[in-house]
Structures are given as C-alpha cells and as structure tokens.
Design a protein around this motif. Structure first.
Motif, short mmCIF file in Angstrom:
data_model
loop_
_atom_site.label_atom_id
_atom_site.label_comp_id
_atom_site.label_asym_id
_atom_site.label_seq_id
_atom_site.Cartn_x
_atom_site.Cartn_y
_atom_site.Cartn_z
N PRO A 24 -2.49 -12.09 2.29
CA PRO A 24 -2.38 -10.72 3.24
C PRO A 24 -3.49 -9.84 2.96
O PRO A 24 -3.65 -9.66 1.69
CB PRO A 24 -1.03 -10.28 2.99
N ASN A 25 -3.85 -9.19 3.71
CA ASN A 25 -5.04 -8.39 3.82
C ASN A 25 -4.47 -6.90 3.65
O ASN A 25 -4.40 -6.02 4.49
CB ASN A 25 -6.07 -8.26 4.80
N PHE A 26 -4.09 -6.69 2.29
CA PHE A 26 -3.23 -5.39 2.03
C PHE A 26 -4.35 -4.28 2.32
O PHE A 26 -5.48 -4.43 1.88
CB PHE A 26 -2.57 -5.33 0.64
N ASN A 61 5.32 -4.04 1.81
CA ASN A 61 5.21 -4.79 0.55
C ASN A 61 4.28 -3.80 -0.38
O ASN A 61 4.13 -4.27 -1.44
CB ASN A 61 4.48 -6.07 0.44
N ILE A 62 3.96 -2.59 0.19
CA ILE A 62 2.99 -1.69 -0.56
C ILE A 62 3.88 -0.57 -0.99
O ILE A 62 4.37 0.12 -0.16
CB ILE A 62 2.04 -1.16 0.22
N TYR A 63 3.95 -0.14 -2.39
CA TYR A 63 4.63 0.97 -2.84
C TYR A 63 3.46 1.88 -2.93
O TYR A 63 2.40 1.90 -3.65
CB TYR A 63 5.29 0.47 -4.06
N VAL A 64 3.51 3.15 -2.59
CA VAL A 64 2.75 4.24 -2.41
C VAL A 64 2.96 5.10 -3.63
O VAL A 64 4.21 5.72 -3.40
CB VAL A 64 2.49 4.90 -1.05
N SER A 77 6.71 -7.85 -11.93
CA SER A 77 6.75 -9.17 -12.37
C SER A 77 6.98 -10.27 -11.45
O SER A 77 6.64 -11.46 -11.81
CB SER A 77 7.86 -9.09 -13.19
N LEU A 78 7.64 -9.95 -10.29
CA LEU A 78 7.82 -11.11 -9.38
C LEU A 78 6.23 -11.05 -8.44
O LEU A 78 6.14 -12.31 -7.48
CB LEU A 78 8.64 -10.92 -8.18
N GLY A 79 5.40 -10.19 -8.63
CA GLY A 79 4.16 -10.26 -7.83
C GLY A 79 4.27 -10.06 -6.37
O GLY A 79 3.46 -10.06 -5.56
N ASN A 80 5.25 -9.32 -6.10
CA ASN A 80 5.38 -8.97 -4.62
C ASN A 80 5.32 -7.56 -4.31
O ASN A 80 5.85 -6.98 -3.21
CB ASN A 80 6.67 -9.38 -4.07
N ARG A 81 4.98 -6.46 -5.28
CA ARG A 81 4.80 -5.17 -5.18
C ARG A 81 3.54 -4.75 -5.50
O ARG A 81 3.05 -4.94 -6.63
CB ARG A 81 5.94 -4.36 -5.73
N ILE A 99 7.61 7.11 7.20
CA ILE A 99 7.95 5.63 6.88
C ILE A 99 7.27 5.63 5.30
O ILE A 99 6.10 5.81 5.08
CB ILE A 99 7.05 4.71 7.69
N ASP A 100 8.01 5.63 4.40
CA ASP A 100 7.87 5.77 2.80
C ASP A 100 8.26 4.71 2.26
O ASP A 100 8.89 3.80 2.69
CB ASP A 100 8.06 7.22 2.78
N ASN A 101 8.48 4.93 1.05
CA ASN A 101 8.77 3.77 -0.16
C ASN A 101 10.05 3.38 0.11
O ASN A 101 10.62 2.22 0.00
CB ASN A 101 8.56 4.11 -1.39
#
Length: 172
Positions: A24-26, A61-64, A77-81, A99-101
């Motif tokens: 994915p192009n985050f 999937n992005i935590y700001v 640790s799971l690589g998804n955040r 739209i937030d975390n």
C-alpha cells in the motif's frame, strides 16, 4: 439500484485489496499528502471520489501522532500500524467530519458508501501549501481540507448519522 451499490462496494473492495495486497502506498508525510491533494485537482468527479474512498480505507492503518520526537514512522509488533504526520480534514455540506485514530472502521466504510456522485456533486480541495488554508481553518487545515458539496441538502442527514462530527460547528 442494488446492483449499482453492490458493484460499487465490490469495486472499492477490489481496488482496496489490490492496493493493500501488494504494497500500500501509505501517505505518511505532509509533503506526500499535499502532492496527493494536488493530484486530485486534475481528476474528474468520479475519480476524485474513488481516490478519496481508497485513501479513507488505507488510512485506517495509519495512526496519527501530532508530535513524536524522532519523526520516524514505526510499525507495531504485528507490522500493521504505521505512524504518519496527519490526514486531510473532510468537510461535508459545511460540517467537518472528524476521522481520527478512534474512528471505527465500520463508520469509515459507511462513509465511503456515501461518497458517490449520487450524493456528492463537487469536490473542493485546499492543500496545506495554500496560505489561505491555515489562515481560514487553523489547525484543522494543517494537512489540507477536502470540501464535498451535496447534490441535495437532504442527503446531509445521512452523513450526520455517521456521528463523525465536531460539536456541530459549521464552516460555510
């Protein structure tokens, strides 16, 4: 009507799974975000809405974090955040949608179902590179603003039911 909705949902899911299934192009930095907003300006309405929908889904999937010391984006640790600088604000019919975390994925999916040409007649964009953005909207414009104009005023209720609001404050 149901086949159009089913087709749209399938299309969004297919595009999202294709985009995320590969790499994915985050959009993590303010620079990347401004380039993304500027790229939307050249697209027709349907493609703008599709790009916004994809961005909303990928951004789940992005935590700001507003501030972090080392400015390094880290995955858990799971690589998804993934940590990023920020996301553009979304204004629908004059109302900011928050739209937030803490926003639940189900709410975002419901929102993407409403972001179609049936409900939206125009997309307006302000990047944070534009001095007017910060002057007019303060910190809400820190990462750009996406303005969505409704095809009919009565559709605003559908968006309001998502409960993505900022204390009812309205910008016009």
């Amino acid at each position: 009507m149901m086949t159009k909705v089913s087709g749209f949902i399938f299309g969004v899911c297919f595009i999202f799974s294709s985009a995320c299934g590969q790499a994915p192009n985050f959009i993590l930095t303010s620079d990347q975000n401004n380039k993304w907003i500027d790229s939307l300006k050249t697209l027709p309405l349907e493609q703008q809405l599709a790009a916004i929908n994809i961005r909303l889904l990928i951004d789940t999937n992005i935590y700001v974090r507003q501030f972090y010391n080392d400015r390094i984006r880290i995955s858990d640790s799971l690589g998804n955040r993934v940590y990023g600088d920020g996301k553009p604000s979304l204004v629908v019919g004059g109302y900011f949608m928050i739209i937030d975390n803490g926003t639940k994925n189900g709410q975002i999916i419901k929102l993407t179902k409403l972001l179609t040409a049936h409900y939206i007649k125009e997309v307006g964009l302000l990047s944070s590179n534009n001095p007017k953005t910060l002057a007019l909207y303060g910190t809400k414009g820190l990462h750009g603003i996406i303005f969505l104009t409704m095809t009919k005023k009565k559709y605003l209720r559908k968006f309001q039911r998502l409960n993505l609001k900022s204390n009812g404050y309205r910008y016009t």
